[in-house]
Design a protein around this motif. Sequence first.
Motif, PDB file in Angstrom:
ATOM      1  N   TRP A  86      10.715   7.910   7.088  1.00 45.43           N
ATOM      2  CA  TRP A  86       9.399   7.616   6.512  1.00 45.43           C
ATOM      3  C   TRP A  86       9.395   6.279   5.769  1.00 45.43           C
ATOM      4  O   TRP A  86      10.361   5.922   5.095  1.00 45.43           O
ATOM      5  N   ARG A  87       8.306   5.551   5.936  1.00 44.59           N
ATOM      6  CA  ARG A  87       8.041   4.322   5.195  1.00 44.59           C
ATOM      7  C   ARG A  87       6.600   4.355   4.706  1.00 44.59           C
ATOM      8  O   ARG A  87       5.779   5.133   5.194  1.00 44.59           O
ATOM      9  N   GLY A  88       6.287   3.473   3.753  1.00 48.67           N
ATOM     10  CA  GLY A  88       4.921   3.382   3.275  1.00 48.67           C
ATOM     11  C   GLY A  88       3.958   3.045   4.396  1.00 48.67           C
ATOM     12  O   GLY A  88       4.276   2.257   5.299  1.00 48.67           O
ATOM     13  N   LEU A  89       2.748   3.632   4.326  1.00 47.65           N
ATOM     14  CA  LEU A  89       1.746   3.455   5.370  1.00 47.65           C
ATOM     15  C   LEU A  89       0.370   3.183   4.757  1.00 47.65           C
ATOM     16  O   LEU A  89       0.048   3.689   3.680  1.00 47.65           O
ATOM     17  N   PHE A  90      -0.419   2.422   5.493  1.00 54.89           N
ATOM     18  CA  PHE A  90      -1.803   2.184   5.118  1.00 54.89           C
ATOM     19  C   PHE A  90      -2.643   2.128   6.382  1.00 54.89           C
ATOM     20  O   PHE A  90      -2.294   1.442   7.342  1.00 54.89           O
ATOM     21  N   GLY A  91      -3.755   2.869   6.391  1.00 48.46           N
ATOM     22  CA  GLY A  91      -4.651   2.867   7.538  1.00 48.46           C
ATOM     23  C   GLY A  91      -5.989   2.233   7.207  1.00 48.46           C
ATOM     24  O   GLY A  91      -6.468   2.312   6.071  1.00 48.46           O
TER      25      GLY A  91
END
Length: 279
Positions: A86-91
Amino acid sequence: MGRKVILSRKGFDSSTGGKPSPIYADSLLPFHIPRADTGIFYKDLSAVGSESYLDIMKDLGINQFSETHLDPDLESTMMKNRSVGWRGLFGQSGISQGTLHNRDVGLGDLFLFFGWFKQVEKVNGKYRYVPEAPDLHVIFGYLEVDEVWDVQKDQVPSWAEYHPHIQEKEDNKSKRNCIYAATPDFSKNPGQRGWGTFGYEKSLVLTEQGAKNRTQWKLPSCFKDEQPQFTHNIKVWNEGPDGIEMQTSGRGDQEMYVSSNRNVVEWAERLIAEGKVFS
């Protein structure tokens, strides 16, 4: 074109959620916007110690929401049982994703996320907003872009499939809909992750000290001549020796600023490298 900085407005506001996110001691606790049927519940998101976001929201009189659109997702300890890798995400989707697409936002660019915050305190075991504390716009997190996935076209890794922009992709079928994944390490500070949330510091506050409205900002001098790079209508822009007084008109685009100005990029890099970060 070099690295770009994006100022992106996220979290509760006057029309979505209706109350400010808390500043508690030296912590920023962003309230992600409510949305039904996401399967991600405020009660399951860790905030302070053993307390959940729902615990704090109830104390502050926010009782009408149970599920959330967790985006940007920037803190590993917020959710239990994170997937390996897992890594940071932005949608982003729709018009705001159009802004990012049209300005070629991608690999190596830096998102700085800001939102509406107010100081809270704990009295007799309950959280409350501090009387007379100002409403502030504060930068609460960052993400350095490693990959961009078009949700409708690209194969998304299994560890990212929980993300709301994938779970809700049918709702965005006729719109642009992309996810930005963070770099494993921040390029300017090896060993620091390419995403995270900040502890509260005055350097992260965008609202001018003493302002009556949180949209009255005081920007550092590196923003000189940068007014055209804002996507909002600007009704106040005064450049002085100690910085820029700025105020926008209306809510505008979530992605309110995109620029490759080297001075602004260096300012953003310093905030990330020198700040108190949780990832």
